[in-house]
Design an enzyme around this catalytic site. Structure first.
Site, PDB file in Angstrom:
ATOM      1  N   GLU A  46     -23.514  96.238  -7.347  1.00  0.00           N
ATOM      2  CA  GLU A  46     -23.636  95.335  -6.194  1.00  0.00           C
ATOM      3  C   GLU A  46     -22.281  94.886  -5.656  1.00  0.00           C
ATOM      4  O   GLU A  46     -22.172  94.412  -4.535  1.00  0.00           O
ATOM      5  CB  GLU A  46     -24.492  94.117  -6.567  1.00  0.00           C
ATOM      6  CG  GLU A  46     -25.980  94.410  -6.684  1.00  0.00           C
ATOM      7  CD  GLU A  46     -26.678  94.484  -5.326  1.00  0.00           C
ATOM      8  OE1 GLU A  46     -26.282  95.337  -4.511  1.00  0.00           O
ATOM      9  OE2 GLU A  46     -27.626  93.713  -5.104  1.00  0.00           O
TER      10      GLU A  46
ATOM     11  N   THR B 188     -24.159  89.191   3.890  1.00  0.00           N
ATOM     12  CA  THR B 188     -24.370  88.420   2.668  1.00  0.00           C
ATOM     13  C   THR B 188     -23.260  87.381   2.494  1.00  0.00           C
ATOM     14  O   THR B 188     -23.525  86.224   2.158  1.00  0.00           O
ATOM     15  CB  THR B 188     -24.455  89.353   1.435  1.00  0.00           C
ATOM     16  OG1 THR B 188     -25.500  90.297   1.692  1.00  0.00           O
ATOM     17  CG2 THR B 188     -24.797  88.595   0.176  1.00  0.00           C
TER      18      THR B 188
HETATM   19  P1  ADP Z   1     -29.785  93.344   1.672  1.00  0.00           P
HETATM   20  O1  ADP Z   1     -30.029  92.892   0.257  1.00  0.00           O
HETATM   21  O2  ADP Z   1     -29.941  92.275   2.676  1.00  0.00           O
HETATM   22  O3  ADP Z   1     -30.552  94.586   1.992  1.00  0.00           O
HETATM   23  P2  ADP Z   1     -27.542  94.510   0.813  1.00  0.00           P
HETATM   24  O4  ADP Z   1     -27.016  93.619  -0.257  1.00  0.00           O
HETATM   25  O5  ADP Z   1     -28.372  95.658   0.433  1.00  0.00           O
HETATM   26  O6  ADP Z   1     -28.292  93.680   1.838  1.00  0.00           O
HETATM   27  O7  ADP Z   1     -26.271  94.992   1.601  1.00  0.00           O
HETATM   28  C1  ADP Z   1     -26.303  95.996   2.538  1.00  0.00           C
HETATM   29  C2  ADP Z   1     -24.878  96.518   2.673  1.00  0.00           C
HETATM   30  O8  ADP Z   1     -24.535  97.248   1.495  1.00  0.00           O
HETATM   31  C3  ADP Z   1     -24.737  97.464   3.842  1.00  0.00           C
HETATM   32  O9  ADP Z   1     -23.659  96.995   4.622  1.00  0.00           O
HETATM   33  C4  ADP Z   1     -24.385  98.805   3.228  1.00  0.00           C
HETATM   34  O10 ADP Z   1     -23.405  99.470   3.943  1.00  0.00           O
HETATM   35  C5  ADP Z   1     -23.891  98.470   1.833  1.00  0.00           C
HETATM   36  N1  ADP Z   1     -24.307  99.504   0.851  1.00  0.00           N
HETATM   37  C6  ADP Z   1     -23.531 100.087  -0.072  1.00  0.00           C
HETATM   38  N2  ADP Z   1     -24.219 100.993  -0.787  1.00  0.00           N
HETATM   39  C7  ADP Z   1     -25.476 100.974  -0.315  1.00  0.00           C
HETATM   40  C8  ADP Z   1     -26.632 101.701  -0.662  1.00  0.00           C
HETATM   41  N3  ADP Z   1     -26.654 102.630  -1.598  1.00  0.00           N
HETATM   42  N4  ADP Z   1     -27.738 101.402   0.014  1.00  0.00           N
HETATM   43  C9  ADP Z   1     -27.723 100.465   0.995  1.00  0.00           C
HETATM   44  N5  ADP Z   1     -26.663  99.765   1.368  1.00  0.00           N
HETATM   45  C10 ADP Z   1     -25.529 100.014   0.721  1.00  0.00           C
END
Ligand code: ADP
Length: 308
Positions: free
Chosen positions: A127, A182
């Site tokens: 994360e 976030t």
């Molecule tokens: P949420 O929990 O609101 O879906 P995330 O914590 O998943 O948000 O954050 C999304 C961000 O994480 C995006 O900007 C994306 O570019 C980045 N990211 C990195 N790796 C991944 C992945 N494998 N899948 C999705 N998002 C990713």
């Protein structure tokens, strides 16, 4: 030993109102699929048709695999294929689903037999690639399924099987989410809280846990009340107050922001009119000139793997 493993991991909702950074629930609304393949050539390659970073350091699945290769001193190169189902950046644990699937797949690929806490720890380490810091609420839910309580320092995760008749309705607004969403949404949370507010949140959090233990969706839903984080964040979601009010009027037991938003989640019993609730949420977003996708869903059992 297998040379290729595919794992499917679900979306998740973090916080459930008063359980900020502590509670998570796996939901069967969306799924990511991650395939790890051993390669002769060293290094990590990421293949994805979706709009996510393919640099392993910046991709949550990539970072998990990198950390696991280092820890277990495995010699192969790894190809990571990611099929995104969980929309990224909408508070549905998108980056966590990829991280969870990667950790569970690596465990299977090398037959490591890791326990739940270790799997969650590795998944959480990924994360850092998306949120900039390690956090476990979404990954714990995505790895283990069901309702999870995350205790840190040292990390330990408690899982409780949700009631079978718990239902959720999620409204995902069609918004342009900021790149560092976030981080931005963490920035608006007050640094200091009133003791009376913390007592209110604590009592509701305790009731949510009790609701899961007693398998009582009514108690869970009616305890989804947060007087600390939600009031500070709701202005970031157009129409939030109307979406919430509409869903409650339509029969939802409780409504809050899913994770850091902007998705909104309503909790109900299976007997509730979930179509009516989702229509009410859509109308709430329409009142703020925002379109949304609504999904009626239930708790998910977590990441599952199949050896290919
Ligand atoms: P949420 O929990 O609101 O879906 P995330 O914590 O998943 O948000 O954050 C999304 C961000 O994480 C995006 O900007 C994306 O570019 C980045 N990211 C990195 N790796 C991944 C992945 N494998 N899948 C999705 N998002 C990713």
């Amino acid at each position: 030993m297998a040379s290729k493993v595919t794992v499917k991991a679900p979306s998740s909702t973090a916080n459930l109102g008063p359980g900020f950074d502590v509670f998570g629930l796996a939901v069967d609304a969306f799924f990511d699929e991650v395939t790890l393949t051993k390669k002769k050539e060293k290094g990590i390659t990421i293949i994805s048709a979706d709009n996510i970073p393919t640099n392993p350091e910046q991709n949550t699945a990539g970072l998990v695999v990198k950390n696991m290769i280092k820890k277990f001193k495995t010699k192969d190169g790894i190809e990571i294929k990611i099929k995104k189902g969980v929309p990224a950046g909408f508070g549905m644990g998108s980056s966590a689903a990829s991280a969870a699937a990667a950790a569970v797949a690596f465990n299977k690929l090398y037959n490591l037999k890791l326990d739940d806490n270790s799997l969650v720890e590795f998944a959480g380490s990924g994360e850092k690639a998306s949120a900039g810091s390690v956090h476990y609420d979404n990954v714990a839910a995505a790895v283990l399924g069901g309702f999870v309580i995350v205790r840190t320092n040292p990390l330990s995760v408690i899982k409780i099987e949700p009631p079978t008749n718990l239902r959720m309705c999620i409204a995902v607004p069609k918004l342009q989410v900021p790149k560092k969403k976030t981080k931005v949404s963490r920035g608006v949370i007050p640094k200091k809280v009133k003791l009376t507010d913390s007592v209110l949140n604590l009592s509701n959090a305790a009731c949510i846990v009790t609701g899961f233990i007693k398998k009582d969706p009514g108690l869970i839903g009616s305890s989804i009340k947060d007087v600390i984080v939600e009031p500070a964040r709701k202005h970031m979601i157009p129409g939030f107050s109307r979406v919430k009010e509409n869903a409650l009027k339509a029969g939802a037991e409780g409504v809050t922001i899913s994770g850091a938003g902007p998705s909104v989640i309503a909790f109900s019993k299976s007997s509730a009119d979930l179509k009516k609730i989702s229509g009410a949420m859509s109308r709430g977003f329409s009142s703020a000139k925002t379109k949304c996708q609504t999904i009626i869903c239930k708790p998910s059992k977590g990441a599952i793997s199949k050896i290919k």
